[in-house]
Design an enzyme around this catalytic site. Sequence first.
Site, PDB file in Angstrom:
ATOM      1  N   CYS A   2       6.941  55.634   9.016  1.00  0.00           N
ATOM      2  CA  CYS A   2       6.561  57.039   8.852  1.00  0.00           C
ATOM      3  C   CYS A   2       7.449  57.765   7.855  1.00  0.00           C
ATOM      4  O   CYS A   2       8.630  57.456   7.720  1.00  0.00           O
ATOM      5  CB  CYS A   2       6.672  57.775  10.181  1.00  0.00           C
ATOM      6  SG  CYS A   2       5.782  57.005  11.512  1.00  0.00           S
ATOM      7  N   ARG A  27       6.857  53.607   1.660  1.00  0.00           N
ATOM      8  CA  ARG A  27       7.430  53.253   2.961  1.00  0.00           C
ATOM      9  C   ARG A  27       6.397  52.579   3.865  1.00  0.00           C
ATOM     10  O   ARG A  27       6.764  51.948   4.848  1.00  0.00           O
ATOM     11  CB  ARG A  27       7.946  54.519   3.662  1.00  0.00           C
ATOM     12  CG  ARG A  27       9.134  55.143   2.977  1.00  0.00           C
ATOM     13  CD  ARG A  27       9.418  56.510   3.574  1.00  0.00           C
ATOM     14  NE  ARG A  27       9.885  56.427   4.933  1.00  0.00           N
ATOM     15  CZ  ARG A  27      11.148  56.442   5.307  1.00  0.00           C
ATOM     16  NH1 ARG A  27      12.084  56.536   4.401  1.00  0.00           N
ATOM     17  NH2 ARG A  27      11.488  56.375   6.571  1.00  0.00           N
ATOM     18  N   TRP A  74       2.851  55.617  10.423  1.00  0.00           N
ATOM     19  CA  TRP A  74       2.707  54.159  10.535  1.00  0.00           C
ATOM     20  C   TRP A  74       2.553  53.910  12.026  1.00  0.00           C
ATOM     21  O   TRP A  74       3.510  54.078  12.788  1.00  0.00           O
ATOM     22  CB  TRP A  74       3.960  53.503   9.968  1.00  0.00           C
ATOM     23  CG  TRP A  74       3.897  52.024   9.835  1.00  0.00           C
ATOM     24  CD1 TRP A  74       3.375  51.311   8.785  1.00  0.00           C
ATOM     25  CD2 TRP A  74       4.413  51.050  10.751  1.00  0.00           C
ATOM     26  NE1 TRP A  74       3.529  49.970   9.005  1.00  0.00           N
ATOM     27  CE2 TRP A  74       4.161  49.766  10.202  1.00  0.00           C
ATOM     28  CE3 TRP A  74       5.053  51.123  11.992  1.00  0.00           C
ATOM     29  CZ2 TRP A  74       4.529  48.595  10.836  1.00  0.00           C
ATOM     30  CZ3 TRP A  74       5.419  49.951  12.624  1.00  0.00           C
ATOM     31  CH2 TRP A  74       5.152  48.704  12.041  1.00  0.00           C
ATOM     32  N   ASN A 100       9.122  61.263  13.168  1.00  0.00           N
ATOM     33  CA  ASN A 100       9.363  59.834  12.891  1.00  0.00           C
ATOM     34  C   ASN A 100      10.178  59.272  14.040  1.00  0.00           C
ATOM     35  O   ASN A 100      11.077  59.956  14.548  1.00  0.00           O
ATOM     36  CB  ASN A 100      10.210  59.647  11.636  1.00  0.00           C
ATOM     37  CG  ASN A 100       9.412  59.819  10.380  1.00  0.00           C
ATOM     38  OD1 ASN A 100       8.230  60.122  10.449  1.00  0.00           O
ATOM     39  ND2 ASN A 100      10.054  59.640   9.251  1.00  0.00           N
ATOM     40  N   GLY A 101       9.944  58.011  14.381  1.00  0.00           N
ATOM     41  CA  GLY A 101      10.737  57.386  15.441  1.00  0.00           C
ATOM     42  C   GLY A 101       9.854  57.051  16.626  1.00  0.00           C
ATOM     43  O   GLY A 101       8.620  57.098  16.544  1.00  0.00           O
ATOM     44  N   GLU A 501      14.442  32.915   1.602  1.00  0.00           N
ATOM     45  CA  GLU A 501      14.091  34.171   0.951  1.00  0.00           C
ATOM     46  C   GLU A 501      12.790  34.014   0.157  1.00  0.00           C
ATOM     47  O   GLU A 501      11.930  34.891   0.176  1.00  0.00           O
ATOM     48  CB  GLU A 501      15.259  34.634   0.052  1.00  0.00           C
ATOM     49  CG  GLU A 501      15.006  35.873  -0.778  1.00  0.00           C
ATOM     50  CD  GLU A 501      14.593  37.113   0.017  1.00  0.00           C
ATOM     51  OE1 GLU A 501      14.677  37.115   1.253  1.00  0.00           O
ATOM     52  OE2 GLU A 501      14.142  38.081  -0.620  1.00  0.00           O
ATOM     53  N   LYS A 505       9.354  36.200   0.774  1.00  0.00           N
ATOM     54  CA  LYS A 505       8.681  36.965  -0.291  1.00  0.00           C
ATOM     55  C   LYS A 505       7.209  36.588  -0.355  1.00  0.00           C
ATOM     56  O   LYS A 505       6.340  37.443  -0.477  1.00  0.00           O
ATOM     57  CB  LYS A 505       9.306  36.684  -1.661  1.00  0.00           C
ATOM     58  CG  LYS A 505      10.609  37.337  -2.016  1.00  0.00           C
ATOM     59  CD  LYS A 505      10.591  38.818  -2.240  1.00  0.00           C
ATOM     60  CE  LYS A 505      10.819  39.543  -0.939  1.00  0.00           C
ATOM     61  NZ  LYS A 505      12.188  39.766  -0.543  1.00  0.00           N
ATOM     62  N   GLU A 508       5.270  38.032   2.553  1.00  0.00           N
ATOM     63  CA  GLU A 508       5.174  39.492   2.511  1.00  0.00           C
ATOM     64  C   GLU A 508       4.093  39.994   1.573  1.00  0.00           C
ATOM     65  O   GLU A 508       3.314  40.863   1.942  1.00  0.00           O
ATOM     66  CB  GLU A 508       6.498  40.085   2.005  1.00  0.00           C
ATOM     67  CG  GLU A 508       7.574  40.218   3.033  1.00  0.00           C
ATOM     68  CD  GLU A 508       8.754  40.973   2.461  1.00  0.00           C
ATOM     69  OE1 GLU A 508       9.386  40.465   1.523  1.00  0.00           O
ATOM     70  OE2 GLU A 508       9.034  42.081   2.941  1.00  0.00           O
ATOM     71  N   HIS A 524      12.347  15.492  10.731  1.00  0.00           N
ATOM     72  CA  HIS A 524      12.431  15.683  12.185  1.00  0.00           C
ATOM     73  C   HIS A 524      11.234  16.467  12.725  1.00  0.00           C
ATOM     74  O   HIS A 524      11.337  17.088  13.773  1.00  0.00           O
ATOM     75  CB  HIS A 524      13.752  16.360  12.530  1.00  0.00           C
ATOM     76  CG  HIS A 524      14.925  15.527  12.106  1.00  0.00           C
ATOM     77  ND1 HIS A 524      15.357  14.441  12.818  1.00  0.00           N
ATOM     78  CD2 HIS A 524      15.696  15.587  10.995  1.00  0.00           C
ATOM     79  CE1 HIS A 524      16.377  13.872  12.188  1.00  0.00           C
ATOM     80  NE2 HIS A 524      16.599  14.551  11.073  1.00  0.00           N
ATOM     81  N   LYS A 621       8.857  49.975   4.081  1.00  0.00           N
ATOM     82  CA  LYS A 621      10.075  49.748   3.310  1.00  0.00           C
ATOM     83  C   LYS A 621      11.311  49.825   4.189  1.00  0.00           C
ATOM     84  O   LYS A 621      12.215  49.019   4.087  1.00  0.00           O
ATOM     85  CB  LYS A 621      10.167  50.769   2.170  1.00  0.00           C
ATOM     86  CG  LYS A 621      11.404  50.611   1.289  1.00  0.00           C
ATOM     87  CD  LYS A 621      11.399  49.278   0.561  1.00  0.00           C
ATOM     88  CE  LYS A 621      12.625  49.041  -0.275  1.00  0.00           C
ATOM     89  NZ  LYS A 621      12.769  47.622  -0.652  1.00  0.00           N
TER      90      LYS A 621
HETATM   91  C1  AGP Z   1      12.367  42.558   2.310  1.00  0.00           C
HETATM   92  O1  AGP Z   1      11.497  42.138   1.323  1.00  0.00           O
HETATM   93  C2  AGP Z   1      11.731  43.120   3.475  1.00  0.00           C
HETATM   94  N1  AGP Z   1      10.850  44.177   3.179  1.00  0.00           N
HETATM   95  C3  AGP Z   1      12.563  43.304   4.727  1.00  0.00           C
HETATM   96  O2  AGP Z   1      12.791  42.028   5.217  1.00  0.00           O
HETATM   97  C4  AGP Z   1      13.902  44.058   4.600  1.00  0.00           C
HETATM   98  O3  AGP Z   1      14.807  43.311   3.867  1.00  0.00           O
HETATM   99  C5  AGP Z   1      14.437  44.343   6.014  1.00  0.00           C
HETATM  100  O4  AGP Z   1      13.522  45.157   6.689  1.00  0.00           O
HETATM  101  C6  AGP Z   1      15.802  44.992   6.003  1.00  0.00           C
HETATM  102  O5  AGP Z   1      15.776  46.234   5.381  1.00  0.00           O
HETATM  103  P1  AGP Z   1      17.137  46.969   5.029  1.00  0.00           P
HETATM  104  O6  AGP Z   1      17.842  46.120   4.023  1.00  0.00           O
HETATM  105  O7  AGP Z   1      16.716  48.290   4.460  1.00  0.00           O
HETATM  106  O8  AGP Z   1      17.919  47.082   6.294  1.00  0.00           O
END
Ligand code: AGP
Length: 626
Positions: A2, A27, A74, A100-101, A501, A505, A508, A524, A621
């Site tokens: 949010c 976001r 959200w 928010n929250g 990583e 990506k 995502e 394994h 985000k």
């Molecule tokens: C990264 O591509 C992601 N969107 C997500 O994993 C992100 O790194 C994670 O939510 C942590 O966010 P922050 O670094 O703002 O704490």
Amino acid sequence: MCGIIGYVGNKKASNILIDGLLALEYRGYDSAGIATLENNEIKIMKDKGRVKNILDLDGYDKLQGTYGIAHTRWATHGKPSKENSHPHFDNSNTFAVVHNGIIENYNELRAFLAEKGYTFYSQTDTEVIPNLIHYYYTNIEETDKSDTDKTLRAVAEATKDLKGSYAIEVISPLMPNTIIVGRKDSPLVIGTKSDENYIASDIPALLTYTKDFYLLNDNELAVITKDSISFYNTDLEKHSKNIKNIEWDASAAEKNGYEDYMLKEIFEQPNSIRETVGSRLKLNEPVNFDDLDIKPEYLKNINKIFIVACGTAMHAGLVGKVLLEKLCKIPTEVDIASEFRYRDPIIDDKTLCIYVSQSGETADTIAALKLSREKGAKTLAISNVIGSSITREADYTIYTHAGPEIAVASTKAYTSQVVLFAVLAIHFSELLGYSDSDITINSNGDTIKLEDLKNDIINLPKKLAIVLENTDLIKEFAENAYTEKDMFFLGRGIDETVAKEGSLKLKEISYIHSEAYAAGELKHGPIALIENGIHVISILTDESLAKKTISNIQEVITRGAKTMVITNQNLEGHTFDYVIEIPKICPLISPILSVVPLQLLSYYISKNKGLDVDKPRNLAKSVTVE
Ligand code: AGP
């Protein structure tokens, strides 16, 4: 997650509120709404879907109010719908609130209010807030108080009842030209200018208007008019607060000719790395962290380091572990924040806990930090956002200075976090007195000198630029692979952390299922999934492990896999479908180079699929709720 925007000034508020919401779109959200106040009446425009849908709502173009509140939602409690969108009214339409929250005790509060005769029209946890404010407002006995003072008291009392996290804005005809805001465990900033004030859940959304900010703390309230801001605690004791000047340039949060923020941020990496290293690291001089005052005596007493973070930041932590263990010889563990906070970790005053967060607002990371502080550990925050919540909670903070990262998929923040870990590990190593000795970097007993590592760090931007020049093969692979349903990422040692990583990506932004495995673990179990035509991407930058990883790649080739290898090793005598060559570098910082082809790969696959790269489905985000 949010987003909140607010404005109070002399201009038409609706345009500013919409622009602010658009700036917060990255976001992640599924519905949006605004409320302005004119002629003693609150006008709410809201619906599910994109922010720009609000522009088509009946009456939007007639809004004239010069102050108001706005929100992108959200969904957490209740599906995306008009009724569940914010702002929410109390039953008498006197108080409009955005939030928010998550209110964890909303069921109890709902039951309490229902008993008092209140009705609820949404499935949200938020709707209890305006009704609680109304409840307290109507029960305030002091008749000598102004309506604004009574509203402030009602807001303060209501927030005391809330369990969980909140950032809220409240408007009401009872307090003309005024917005009340408050927060706990959810970000909120106030941007200030002469004759107008702005509110947002993050700084970049307001950079086109001002660089002067007040950062609201937990359990703090503010009463905001166009020319005044007063701060209170929830017992309504007034206090003053310093303005923070934010140096980020508004243009840094724009696309600058790139098709997407993510692509821009990938290509910014030579520069963001330069900014992160800054003047902290120079050849033949000890590392100098102006912003970190950790003493050798303290460090010598530390027997364990925890690195705690989520997602990509946690992957940067995996590289940090290798760096800290090799350079400082301190056992280091990496934890996912959402697990760490509930697993009763063994922590004491000999533990240093390092928290990594691009946004500095990730709810789980902040909660984990608070826990370790309570258990007596010192805490060090690594963040990209000046003044973010995590930096205000930690004992020490160092900033990545990577500039605003807007795309949901983190790229430049990761490489900046990794290089900052390298500089930090060198700093700790020097404080511990290892500067003159050779550092063993692998099980073969190969060593490096800190000065050589420093030299490699200084040369990183040039080498990154080389990696970024060679995108043709990656584009070709993406064109051939974008219809795939599954992929594998393999690596050993530090290369495995990059495999993780790369896999994240891809998931995502391309919505392709993938697994990242330590190459030696394949036999394994997971090798059962390798069949004709499956795409397997391997990272190979550590000479001491190269032969072993090559054998593992041969095993998948034998079973029909199509292979891509990202490497700086000599692969003569071996055949792979795609080989992406990257420059040679000390293996301890090779992820900063080897991750880039993987970032580009997921980007081009996503583009081939016609997806929204910057705003992938279901993701936000900054994850400000648990
Ligand atoms: C990264 O591509 C992601 N969107 C997500 O994993 C992100 O790194 C994670 O939510 C942590 O966010 P922050 O670094 O703002 O704490």
